[in-house]
Design a protein around this motif. Structure first.
Motif, mmCIF file in Angstrom:
data_model
loop_
_atom_site.group_PDB
_atom_site.id
_atom_site.type_symbol
_atom_site.label_atom_id
_atom_site.label_comp_id
_atom_site.label_asym_id
_atom_site.label_seq_id
_atom_site.Cartn_x
_atom_site.Cartn_y
_atom_site.Cartn_z
ATOM 1 N N GLY A 126 13.589 10.482 0.013
ATOM 2 C CA GLY A 126 14.618 9.451 0.078
ATOM 3 C C GLY A 126 14.043 8.073 0.338
ATOM 4 O O GLY A 126 14.560 7.061 -0.149
ATOM 5 N N GLU A 127 12.956 8.020 1.119
ATOM 6 C CA GLU A 127 12.294 6.745 1.397
ATOM 7 C C GLU A 127 11.352 6.321 0.274
ATOM 8 O O GLU A 127 11.139 5.130 0.045
ATOM 9 C CB GLU A 127 11.494 6.843 2.700
ATOM 10 C CG GLU A 127 12.323 7.144 3.928
ATOM 11 C CD GLU A 127 11.450 7.351 5.163
ATOM 12 O OE1 GLU A 127 10.223 7.156 5.049
ATOM 13 O OE2 GLU A 127 11.988 7.707 6.212
ATOM 14 N N ALA A 128 10.761 7.316 -0.407
ATOM 15 C CA ALA A 128 9.690 7.025 -1.366
ATOM 16 C C ALA A 128 10.205 6.659 -2.747
ATOM 17 O O ALA A 128 9.631 5.793 -3.423
ATOM 18 C CB ALA A 128 8.752 8.230 -1.476
ATOM 19 N N PHE A 129 11.273 7.301 -3.217
ATOM 20 C CA PHE A 129 11.742 7.103 -4.592
ATOM 21 C C PHE A 129 12.741 5.947 -4.635
ATOM 22 O O PHE A 129 13.943 6.136 -4.461
ATOM 23 C CB PHE A 129 12.372 8.384 -5.143
ATOM 24 C CG PHE A 129 11.407 9.544 -5.199
ATOM 25 C CD1 PHE A 129 10.058 9.350 -5.424
ATOM 26 C CD2 PHE A 129 11.860 10.845 -5.025
ATOM 27 C CE1 PHE A 129 9.172 10.412 -5.489
ATOM 28 C CE2 PHE A 129 10.982 11.918 -5.084
ATOM 29 C CZ PHE A 129 9.622 11.702 -5.311
ATOM 30 N N VAL A 130 12.202 4.763 -4.858
ATOM 31 C CA VAL A 130 13.034 3.559 -4.810
ATOM 32 C C VAL A 130 13.249 2.946 -6.193
ATOM 33 O O VAL A 130 14.087 2.059 -6.347
ATOM 34 C CB VAL A 130 12.424 2.503 -3.863
ATOM 35 C CG1 VAL A 130 12.410 3.023 -2.436
ATOM 36 C CG2 VAL A 130 11.002 2.131 -4.298
ATOM 37 N N ASP A 131 12.496 3.403 -7.207
ATOM 38 C CA ASP A 131 12.646 2.872 -8.559
ATOM 39 C C ASP A 131 11.955 3.826 -9.536
ATOM 40 O O ASP A 131 11.312 4.802 -9.117
ATOM 41 C CB ASP A 131 12.069 1.449 -8.662
ATOM 42 C CG ASP A 131 10.605 1.377 -8.255
ATOM 43 O OD1 ASP A 131 9.892 2.399 -8.371
ATOM 44 O OD2 ASP A 131 10.157 0.293 -7.830
ATOM 45 N N PRO A 132 12.086 3.601 -10.847
ATOM 46 C CA PRO A 132 11.474 4.517 -11.819
ATOM 47 C C PRO A 132 9.959 4.655 -11.686
ATOM 48 O O PRO A 132 9.408 5.731 -11.934
ATOM 49 C CB PRO A 132 11.850 3.886 -13.166
ATOM 50 C CG PRO A 132 13.110 3.137 -12.893
ATOM 51 C CD PRO A 132 12.964 2.606 -11.513
ATOM 52 N N LEU B 296 0.823 -1.200 0.000
ATOM 53 C CA LEU B 296 0.000 0.000 0.000
ATOM 54 C C LEU B 296 0.860 1.254 0.000
ATOM 55 O O LEU B 296 0.641 2.185 -0.786
ATOM 56 C CB LEU B 296 -0.903 -0.026 1.233
ATOM 57 C CG LEU B 296 -2.036 0.975 1.308
ATOM 58 C CD1 LEU B 296 -3.135 0.606 0.332
ATOM 59 C CD2 LEU B 296 -2.582 1.031 2.730
ATOM 60 N N LEU B 297 1.862 1.261 0.867
ATOM 61 C CA LEU B 297 2.686 2.463 1.015
ATOM 62 C C LEU B 297 3.642 2.664 -0.160
ATOM 63 O O LEU B 297 4.080 3.795 -0.396
ATOM 64 C CB LEU B 297 3.487 2.382 2.318
ATOM 65 C CG LEU B 297 2.642 2.445 3.590
ATOM 66 C CD1 LEU B 297 3.509 2.267 4.817
ATOM 67 C CD2 LEU B 297 1.888 3.755 3.664
ATOM 68 N N TYR B 298 3.960 1.611 -0.877
ATOM 69 C CA TYR B 298 4.846 1.744 -2.036
ATOM 70 C C TYR B 298 4.318 2.803 -3.004
ATOM 71 O O TYR B 298 5.065 3.660 -3.493
ATOM 72 C CB TYR B 298 4.977 0.399 -2.750
ATOM 73 C CG TYR B 298 5.659 0.487 -4.097
ATOM 74 C CD1 TYR B 298 7.044 0.420 -4.193
ATOM 75 C CD2 TYR B 298 4.922 0.659 -5.266
ATOM 76 C CE1 TYR B 298 7.672 0.518 -5.431
ATOM 77 C CE2 TYR B 298 5.536 0.756 -6.503
ATOM 78 C CZ TYR B 298 6.911 0.688 -6.575
ATOM 79 O OH TYR B 298 7.524 0.795 -7.806
ATOM 80 N N GLY B 299 3.030 2.758 -3.296
ATOM 81 C CA GLY B 299 2.461 3.728 -4.220
ATOM 82 C C GLY B 299 2.118 5.051 -3.577
ATOM 83 O O GLY B 299 2.226 6.114 -4.195
ATOM 84 N N ILE B 300 1.712 5.008 -2.300
ATOM 85 C CA ILE B 300 1.236 6.224 -1.643
ATOM 86 C C ILE B 300 2.380 7.190 -1.340
ATOM 87 O O ILE B 300 2.243 8.408 -1.520
ATOM 88 C CB ILE B 300 0.480 5.861 -0.351
ATOM 89 C CG1 ILE B 300 -0.868 5.223 -0.708
ATOM 90 C CG2 ILE B 300 0.255 7.085 0.527
ATOM 91 C CD1 ILE B 300 -1.649 4.728 0.493
ATOM 92 N N LYS B 301 3.518 6.684 -0.873
ATOM 93 C CA LYS B 301 4.605 7.568 -0.444
ATOM 94 C C LYS B 301 5.051 8.569 -1.510
ATOM 95 O O LYS B 301 5.161 9.768 -1.225
ATOM 96 C CB LYS B 301 5.803 6.732 0.035
ATOM 97 C CG LYS B 301 5.647 6.174 1.442
ATOM 98 C CD LYS B 301 6.911 5.443 1.854
ATOM 99 C CE LYS B 301 6.826 4.917 3.267
ATOM 100 N NZ LYS B 301 8.064 4.211 3.669
ATOM 101 N N PRO B 302 5.357 8.149 -2.750
ATOM 102 C CA PRO B 302 5.799 9.142 -3.734
ATOM 103 C C PRO B 302 4.732 10.166 -4.086
ATOM 104 O O PRO B 302 5.046 11.332 -4.347
ATOM 105 C CB PRO B 302 6.180 8.294 -4.951
ATOM 106 C CG PRO B 302 5.505 6.986 -4.763
ATOM 107 C CD PRO B 302 5.432 6.775 -3.294
ATOM 108 N N VAL B 303 3.471 9.758 -4.075
ATOM 109 C CA VAL B 303 2.389 10.710 -4.360
ATOM 110 C C VAL B 303 2.258 11.709 -3.218
ATOM 111 O O VAL B 303 2.015 12.905 -3.445
ATOM 112 C CB VAL B 303 1.071 9.953 -4.609
ATOM 113 C CG1 VAL B 303 -0.111 10.901 -4.640
ATOM 114 C CG2 VAL B 303 1.164 9.178 -5.915
ATOM 115 N N VAL B 304 2.434 11.261 -1.980
ATOM 116 C CA VAL B 304 2.421 12.167 -0.835
ATOM 117 C C VAL B 304 3.537 13.205 -0.967
ATOM 118 O O VAL B 304 3.336 14.394 -0.691
ATOM 119 C CB VAL B 304 2.557 11.373 0.477
ATOM 120 C CG1 VAL B 304 2.968 12.272 1.635
ATOM 121 C CG2 VAL B 304 1.254 10.667 0.802
#
Length: 386
Positions: free
Chosen positions: A341-347, A119-127
């Motif tokens: 730094g936590e959210a952007f883990v891949d393209p 769930l958080l994988y997608g939410i973090k970068p949008v936040v």
């Protein structure tokens, strides 16, 4: 002039609906909550201006407790006075309380909480994208000239270097006050009435494991809510000192699990208290812990509503608030860098953030849709890869 009863009822219902929604979609911590409140209440609904929003944001940084929850409480007061203050705060906290309570029940029954990584994988970068857009919108309001720009830049650097947030905030406010009022400082001037809020002492230790334990639980969380400034890491130190070391009611592993649950669920991080209260004493403990840690915020904001307008009426306090506003925005930017730094883990995560920024620029879509879409992307990816 007071509003008619029917209109007051509709206004309160609107306040309740807005803050319930913000409590449901409020992933990402205080910086994200503030960004979402600005989007919903300034940009979309026009309840307050950016100038007023920034002043309230800065003022809530001067009192202990969870800043984004206190901002919600203050915005509720702006819209519907005393009843709005209570309704906004309760409705913002309630969804997180319910989610954390369910996770605490699962934790006690099964020994671990359900995972939320997908769930958080997608939410973090949008936040992160939502917070960046809010920062851009608030920049001109909070940074009013070269002096506040320099203060904000210095505060941003100090935060990234690990300087305590409260020290950075105080230094920013005092520096702007000193520079602006030095040529015309009134005789006998002091720092005024913002520093006079009494802090509650810790309650006495009550060894009785039933009613006495519940009383001690409530008083300890009441104390923490009354004195705590700073981030979730500061909350961790308080909880460890009181519940793991002094009282011995929880293990460090349980404490870390509780803080993790507070971080990955929507709404205030302080609902960590709900989790620990349930682990220690079941449903009564969860309710008392939640009321204890949040009650001081309602009291402090109720006091703050009486003086926040007066702050702008005096040269020194207005300058101090300008410094605090610029510094608070810089601290928000520093938190965003850490979130990125936590959210952007891949393209894909970078692409999600880019898409959210583009949509905020080109459309007036509600950010709730961004959160929902991002959560769906994260869950689909977890199913495909897991």
């Amino acid at each position: 002039m007071s509003r008619p009863t029917g209109e007051r009822g509709r206004t309160l219902a609107e306040v309740a609906a807005v803050f319930l929604k913000l409590g449901v979609i409020g992933f990402g911590g205080p910086a994200a909550h503030i960004a979402m409140m600005r989007e919903e209440l300034v940009r979309r609904r026009g309840w307050v201006s950016d100038e007023r929003f920034v002043d309230l944001m800065g003022a809530t940084n001067l009192i202990p407790g969870p800043n984004s929850t206190e901002l919600a409480i203050h915005l509720g007061h702006e819209r519907a006075r005393g009843r709005g203050l209570v309704v906004a705060g309760v409705c913002f906290i309630l969804p997180a309380f319910a989610v954390v309570l369910a996770l605490a029940w699962a934790y006690v029954r099964h020994g671990q909480a359900p995972a939320a990584e997908g769930l958080l994988y997608g939410i973090k970068p949008v936040v992160v994208a939502i917070v960046v857009w809010a920062l851009a919108g608030l920049l001109r309001t909070a940074v009013k000239g070269p002096l506040t720009a320099v203060v904000a830049a210095a505060a941003f650097a100090a935060y990234l270097l690990g300087v305590d947030e409260l020290l950075v905030l105080a230094a920013g406010g005092l520096l702007v006050t000193a520079v602006r009022t030095l040529p015309a400082r009134p005789p006998g001037g002091g720092t005024g009435g913002l520093g006079g809020i009494a802090l509650l002492p810790a309650g006495p230790y009550l060894p009785d494991p039933t009613g006495g334990q519940l009383a001690q639980l409530f008083l300890t969380f009441l104390k923490i809510g009354s004195v705590l400034y700073g981030s979730g890491y500061v909350l961790l130190a308080f909880l460890e000192g009181d519940f793991a070391e002094r009282l011995g009611w929880i293990t460090r592993t349980q404490l870390l699990d509780a803080v993790s649950i507070g971080q990955v669920t929507p709404g205030p991080v302080f609902t960590t208290a709900t989790f620990l209260g349930y682990v220690i004493a079941g449903l009564p403990g969860a309710v008392l812990a939640t009321v204890g840690i949040f009650a001081p915020s309602f009291a402090f904001v109720a006091l703050l509503t009486r003086i926040v307008d007066r702050i702008r009426d005096r040269v020194w306090s207005s300058a101090f608030l300008d410094g605090v506003n610029a510094t608070a925005l810089a601290l928000m930017a520093g938190v965003t860098v850490e979130l990125a730094g936590e959210a952007f883990v891949d393209p894909l995560t970078v692409g999600l953030a880019g898409a959210a920024l583009l949509l905020q620029w080109r459309t007036r879509l509600n950010t709730a849709w961004f959160i929902a879409a991002a959560a769906a992307v994260g869950l689909v990816r977890a199913l495909v890869t897991g």
